[in-house]
Write a protein that holds these residues in place. Sequence first.
Motif, PDB file in Angstrom:
ATOM      1  N   ARG A 106     -29.679   3.216 -96.895  1.00 42.75           N
ATOM      2  CA  ARG A 106     -31.011   3.764 -97.155  1.00 42.75           C
ATOM      3  C   ARG A 106     -32.055   3.008 -96.334  1.00 42.75           C
ATOM      4  NH1 ARG A 106     -35.013   3.709-101.622  1.00 42.75           N
ATOM      5  NH2 ARG A 106     -35.896   5.821-101.690  1.00 42.75           N
ATOM      6  N   PHE A 107     -31.922   1.701 -96.255  1.00 47.87           N
ATOM      7  CA  PHE A 107     -32.846   0.876 -95.477  1.00 47.87           C
ATOM      8  C   PHE A 107     -32.789   1.259 -94.003  1.00 47.87           C
ATOM      9  CE2 PHE A 107     -33.676  -3.110 -93.090  1.00 47.87           C
ATOM     10  CZ  PHE A 107     -34.956  -3.382 -93.529  1.00 47.87           C
ATOM     11  N   SER A 146     -31.665   4.043 -92.680  1.00 45.79           N
ATOM     12  CA  SER A 146     -32.126   5.421 -92.521  1.00 45.79           C
ATOM     13  C   SER A 146     -33.649   5.502 -92.526  1.00 45.79           C
ATOM     14  CB  SER A 146     -31.555   6.309 -93.632  1.00 45.79           C
ATOM     15  OG  SER A 146     -30.145   6.365 -93.567  1.00 45.79           O
ATOM     16  N   ALA A 147     -34.284   4.726 -93.391  1.00 46.31           N
ATOM     17  CA  ALA A 147     -35.745   4.716 -93.457  1.00 46.31           C
ATOM     18  C   ALA A 147     -36.342   4.147 -92.175  1.00 46.31           C
ATOM     19  CB  ALA A 147     -36.208   3.902 -94.665  1.00 46.31           C
ATOM     20  N   ALA A 148     -35.756   3.077 -91.651  1.00 45.47           N
ATOM     21  CA  ALA A 148     -36.255   2.477 -90.418  1.00 45.47           C
ATOM     22  C   ALA A 148     -36.155   3.469 -89.261  1.00 45.47           C
ATOM     23  CB  ALA A 148     -35.479   1.204 -90.099  1.00 45.47           C
ATOM     24  N   ALA A 149     -35.019   4.152 -89.160  1.00 38.81           N
ATOM     25  CA  ALA A 149     -34.830   5.132 -88.083  1.00 38.81           C
ATOM     26  C   ALA A 149     -35.781   6.310 -88.235  1.00 38.81           C
ATOM     27  CB  ALA A 149     -33.381   5.616 -88.072  1.00 38.81           C
ATOM     28  N   ALA A 150     -36.027   6.736 -89.463  1.00 40.70           N
ATOM     29  CA  ALA A 150     -36.931   7.865 -89.701  1.00 40.70           C
ATOM     30  C   ALA A 150     -38.348   7.538 -89.244  1.00 40.70           C
ATOM     31  CB  ALA A 150     -36.921   8.236 -91.177  1.00 40.70           C
ATOM     32  N   ILE A 151     -38.806   6.339 -89.564  1.00 41.82           N
ATOM     33  CA  ILE A 151     -40.153   5.941 -89.142  1.00 41.82           C
ATOM     34  C   ILE A 151     -40.247   5.915 -87.624  1.00 41.82           C
ATOM     35  CG2 ILE A 151     -41.821   4.045 -89.123  1.00 41.82           C
ATOM     36  CD1 ILE A 151     -40.753   3.290 -91.928  1.00 41.82           C
ATOM     37  N   LYS A 152     -39.220   5.361 -86.972  1.00 40.36           N
ATOM     38  CA  LYS A 152     -39.223   5.327 -85.515  1.00 40.36           C
ATOM     39  C   LYS A 152     -39.360   6.719 -84.908  1.00 40.36           C
ATOM     40  CE  LYS A 152     -37.896   6.333 -81.804  1.00 40.36           C
ATOM     41  NZ  LYS A 152     -39.172   6.172 -81.264  1.00 40.36           N
ATOM     42  N   CYS A 153     -38.708   7.728 -85.502  1.00 40.14           N
ATOM     43  CA  CYS A 153     -38.730   9.087 -84.958  1.00 40.14           C
ATOM     44  C   CYS A 153     -40.125   9.707 -84.966  1.00 40.14           C
ATOM     45  CB  CYS A 153     -37.771   9.990 -85.737  1.00 40.14           C
ATOM     46  SG  CYS A 153     -36.035   9.660 -85.416  1.00 40.14           S
ATOM     47  N   GLY A 157     -28.177  13.234 -91.779  1.00 42.41           N
ATOM     48  CA  GLY A 157     -27.984  12.030 -92.565  1.00 42.41           C
ATOM     49  C   GLY A 157     -26.781  11.240 -92.091  1.00 42.41           C
ATOM     50  N   CYS A 158     -26.347  10.288 -92.907  1.00 41.08           N
ATOM     51  CA  CYS A 158     -25.255   9.383 -92.559  1.00 41.08           C
ATOM     52  C   CYS A 158     -24.120   9.530 -93.569  1.00 41.08           C
ATOM     53  CB  CYS A 158     -25.740   7.937 -92.565  1.00 41.08           C
ATOM     54  SG  CYS A 158     -27.225   7.678 -91.601  1.00 41.08           S
ATOM     55  N   HIS A 186     -19.074   8.943 -98.592  1.00 40.53           N
ATOM     56  CA  HIS A 186     -20.406   8.854 -99.176  1.00 40.53           C
ATOM     57  C   HIS A 186     -21.428   9.435 -98.196  1.00 40.53           C
ATOM     58  CE1 HIS A 186     -18.732   6.066-102.196  1.00 40.53           C
ATOM     59  NE2 HIS A 186     -18.062   5.564-101.169  1.00 40.53           N
ATOM     60  N   HIS A 187     -22.546   9.896 -98.728  1.00 39.04           N
ATOM     61  CA  HIS A 187     -23.570  10.511 -97.875  1.00 39.04           C
ATOM     62  C   HIS A 187     -24.952   9.987 -98.226  1.00 39.04           C
ATOM     63  CE1 HIS A 187     -26.247  14.140 -96.838  1.00 39.04           C
ATOM     64  NE2 HIS A 187     -25.957  13.529 -95.715  1.00 39.04           N
ATOM     65  N   MET A 188     -25.723   9.661 -97.183  1.00 41.50           N
ATOM     66  CA  MET A 188     -27.124   9.297 -97.336  1.00 41.50           C
ATOM     67  C   MET A 188     -27.950  10.330 -96.578  1.00 41.50           C
ATOM     68  SD  MET A 188     -29.566   7.425 -98.470  1.00 41.50           S
ATOM     69  CE  MET A 188     -28.551   6.112 -99.195  1.00 41.50           C
ATOM     70  N   PRO A 189     -28.706  11.188 -97.278  1.00 37.33           N
ATOM     71  CA  PRO A 189     -29.524  12.187 -96.585  1.00 37.33           C
ATOM     72  C   PRO A 189     -30.570  11.508 -95.700  1.00 37.33           C
ATOM     73  CG  PRO A 189     -29.344  12.685 -98.924  1.00 37.33           C
ATOM     74  CD  PRO A 189     -28.811  11.297 -98.742  1.00 37.33           C
ATOM     75  N   ALA A 190     -30.931  12.184 -94.627  1.00 36.52           N
ATOM     76  CA  ALA A 190     -31.989  11.677 -93.755  1.00 36.52           C
ATOM     77  C   ALA A 190     -33.346  11.866 -94.424  1.00 36.52           C
ATOM     78  CB  ALA A 190     -31.956  12.410 -92.424  1.00 36.52           C
ATOM     79  N   PHE A 191     -34.266  10.961 -94.151  1.00 30.29           N
ATOM     80  CA  PHE A 191     -35.631  11.114 -94.631  1.00 30.29           C
ATOM     81  C   PHE A 191     -36.299  12.243 -93.845  1.00 30.29           C
ATOM     82  CE2 PHE A 191     -34.512   6.954 -96.061  1.00 30.29           C
ATOM     83  CZ  PHE A 191     -35.279   6.719 -97.199  1.00 30.29           C
ATOM     84  N   ALA A 192     -37.036  13.080 -94.537  1.00 30.62           N
ATOM     85  CA  ALA A 192     -37.706  14.209 -93.887  1.00 30.62           C
ATOM     86  C   ALA A 192     -38.971  13.724 -93.183  1.00 30.62           C
ATOM     87  CB  ALA A 192     -38.050  15.284 -94.913  1.00 30.62           C
ATOM     88  N   VAL A 193     -38.996  13.837 -91.860  1.00 25.15           N
ATOM     89  CA  VAL A 193     -40.165  13.431 -91.081  1.00 25.15           C
ATOM     90  C   VAL A 193     -40.395  14.449 -89.970  1.00 25.15           C
ATOM     91  CG1 VAL A 193     -39.841  10.965 -91.516  1.00 25.15           C
ATOM     92  CG2 VAL A 193     -38.759  12.013 -89.514  1.00 25.15           C
ATOM     93  N   ASP A 194     -41.582  14.428 -89.414  1.00 17.76           N
ATOM     94  CA  ASP A 194     -41.889  15.237 -88.238  1.00 17.76           C
ATOM     95  C   ASP A 194     -41.537  14.403 -87.005  1.00 17.76           C
ATOM     96  OD1 ASP A 194     -42.876  17.411 -89.704  1.00 17.76           O
ATOM     97  OD2 ASP A 194     -44.857  16.474 -89.873  1.00 17.76           O
ATOM     98  N   ALA A 195     -40.414  14.739 -86.371  1.00 15.25           N
ATOM     99  CA  ALA A 195     -39.917  13.939 -85.244  1.00 15.25           C
ATOM    100  C   ALA A 195     -40.764  14.154 -84.000  1.00 15.25           C
ATOM    101  CB  ALA A 195     -38.465  14.293 -84.951  1.00 15.25           C
ATOM    102  N   VAL A 196     -41.164  13.045 -83.407  1.00 17.51           N
ATOM    103  CA  VAL A 196     -41.909  13.053 -82.148  1.00 17.51           C
ATOM    104  C   VAL A 196     -41.031  12.572 -81.001  1.00 17.51           C
ATOM    105  CG1 VAL A 196     -43.838  11.952 -80.930  1.00 17.51           C
ATOM    106  CG2 VAL A 196     -44.143  12.772 -83.272  1.00 17.51           C
TER     107      VAL A 196
END
Length: 307
Positions: A275-276, A278-285, A225-226, A237-247
Amino acid sequence: MTMPANTKPRILCVGALTMDTIFRMDTLPPGPGKFIPQEAVEIAAGMASSQAATVARLGGSASLWASAGLDHIGDRVVAELAEEGVDCTFVRRIQGARSAFSSIFVDRSGERMIVPFYDKTLLSAPEQIPPIEDGAFDVVMTDVRWPLAAATALRAAREAGIHGVLDADVAPLETLERLLPFASHIVASEPAAEIITGETDIERAVIALAARYRGFVAVTGGSKGCYWSGGEAGIVHHMPAFAVDAVDTLAAGDVFHGAFALALAEGHGMEEIMRFASAAAAIKCTRFGGRAGAPTRNEVEHLLFNS
């Protein structure tokens, strides 16, 4: 988090422009030999260029200040980014220089090996500067790959009273220390934060950065996370990373920074911004192809709404 009505924030991205050849492998090459990829793509990229393409895909107005040679590769990368909606008016084309390029190997877990080539001529001092001081942009976003332009752009942003965001990635300590004081917002990778502060713990690195530099500081830690500080002494402050299957994690940081700069320009609160981004980066992964996997605004908002 929706975009404010009737506005299109203007972001200037400063730094790297390369042609990336990305190979998808089962495992990274263990040594000499011939290895057949499962998939391969060529794409105009580089930190600042990927950030600009992300901003455009998310609905912002993105301009790029970078350097390329007057060669075939330079023609291709500029044309490709222009097709993404990036304004390449400020891309400097240098006679006799070779445009930057790289070969990148990505394994099944998303980890990568990068072999870049940068002609030193591309890093020479800029002769002209985009109209930052004239109020042409809402946010200036720089990487560390063209330090002379980054320093110029961040200084101009400060003088113009607008946000100057530094993507503090791995670079010589001298380069980082030259740029950090000029930024209103520092968003560092975990390895870069360790180079700057000597701290291996992310929270301690944020505290150390906040003690040295006024304003906003953050450190991105991938799946950790960040972490960030808005200037409050000792508060992280902490923003957890979104849980995704990284490719493919290639360009995830660039997507994060582009989304961060756009949301900052839109005037959202820092919790929303992180949060925004983090979500964008998670989708990219979840997508192979480096910055080609950057999401649209609708895709990010769908993830945010359903998380």
